[in-house]
Design a protein around this motif. Structure first.
Motif, PDB file in Angstrom:
ATOM      1  N   ARG A  28       0.879  -1.451   0.386  1.00  0.00           N
ATOM      2  CA  ARG A  28      -0.053   0.449   0.216  1.00  0.00           C
ATOM      3  C   ARG A  28       0.756   1.266   0.288  1.00  0.00           C
ATOM      4  N   THR A  29       1.979   1.563   0.709  1.00  0.00           N
ATOM      5  CA  THR A  29       2.782   2.375   0.275  1.00  0.00           C
ATOM      6  C   THR A  29       3.098   2.601  -0.652  1.00  0.00           C
ATOM      7  N   ILE A  31       2.152   1.947  -3.644  1.00  0.00           N
ATOM      8  CA  ILE A  31       0.574   1.935  -4.450  1.00  0.00           C
ATOM      9  C   ILE A  31       0.505   3.414  -3.948  1.00  0.00           C
ATOM     10  N   GLU A  32       0.760   4.303  -2.883  1.00  0.00           N
ATOM     11  CA  GLU A  32       0.140   5.321  -2.816  1.00  0.00           C
ATOM     12  C   GLU A  32       1.188   6.145  -3.155  1.00  0.00           C
ATOM     13  N   GLN A  35       1.114   6.489  -7.070  1.00  0.00           N
ATOM     14  CA  GLN A  35      -0.245   7.401  -6.827  1.00  0.00           C
ATOM     15  C   GLN A  35       0.178   8.812  -7.473  1.00  0.00           C
ATOM     16  N   ASP A  36       1.171   9.402  -6.261  1.00  0.00           N
ATOM     17  CA  ASP A  36       1.779  10.648  -6.417  1.00  0.00           C
ATOM     18  C   ASP A  36       2.245  11.079  -6.887  1.00  0.00           C
TER      19      ASP A  36
END
Length: 205
Positions: A28-29, A31-32, A35-36
């Motif tokens: 998740r880290t 992916i975030e 996305q940023d």
């Protein structure tokens, strides 16, 4: 035809092994961070599923549903997280992704997990599948590249369980493709949205 299989409402209370939870947290880290950086790639529409819920559902399927084989396939795998979860649960995991920026992320996930996943850069739709859609604008119809099935020497009916996260409005199309090409007894699992998984089995009409 497709037969719905109810998934217990309490499936999301099933424990997740700490090692899996740690890998999903790291995922998740990543992916975030990806996305940023939407200005640096062309995958601005990528949306991650609830991987914890997907794992819990896969584990429940493993324990409670009859399977016709061990091959697992993730359609449009993105970061290939679900294929890696399937590998953890001892499926023979395969994954397909067409997006150039996402296929690189999928390779990194498989390498660093590490997992034994057969990843293919290409189209997850079997030949002739686009003809099942009444809407020519569906995102799945825009996937180019070589057919994974031809490259693998397999057909969709060689897979026991297929997973997808359809775009809004695409779930019926994914079901139609599965109904046309999957084997009798095979399962289709879809992440529909927050707290919603859908499971169907192909059965004889």
């Amino acid at each position: 035809m497709l037969q719905p299989i109810p998934i217990p409402s309490q499936v999301n209370t099933q424990p997740i092994p700490p090692s899996i939870a740690a890998k999903l947290s790291s995922m998740r880290t990543r992916i975030e961070a990806f996305q940023d950086r939407w200005d640096q790639h062309r995958a601005e529409q990528f949306v991650a599923a609830d991987y914890e819920l997907v794992y819990q559902t896969l584990e429940w399927i493993n324990r409670h549903q009859t399977q016709i084989g061990s091959r697992f396939l993730e359609w449009g795998c993105g970061f290939a997280a679900v294929a890696c979860l399937a590998d953890e649960l001892k499926w023979n995991a395969h994954a397909i992704e067409a997006h150039a920026d996402l296929i690189g992320q999928a390779r990194k996930t498989i390498r660093t997990w590490p997992a034994n996943v057969d990843l293919f850069d290409g189209n997850f739709l079997p030949g002739g599948a686009p003809e099942l859609s009444l809407d020519p604008t569906l995102p799945s119809l825009g996937h180019g590249g070589q057919s994974a099935y031809d490259a693998w020497g397999l057909e969709l009916d060689d897979f026991s369980l297929v997973y997808s996260y359809p775009w809004p409005g695409e779930d019926e199309f994914h079901e139609d493709v599965f109904d046309r090409y999957a084997a009798i007894g095979a399962l289709l699992l879809m992440f529909i949205g927050p707290n919603e998984m859908r499971l169907v089995r192909k059965v004889r009409r």
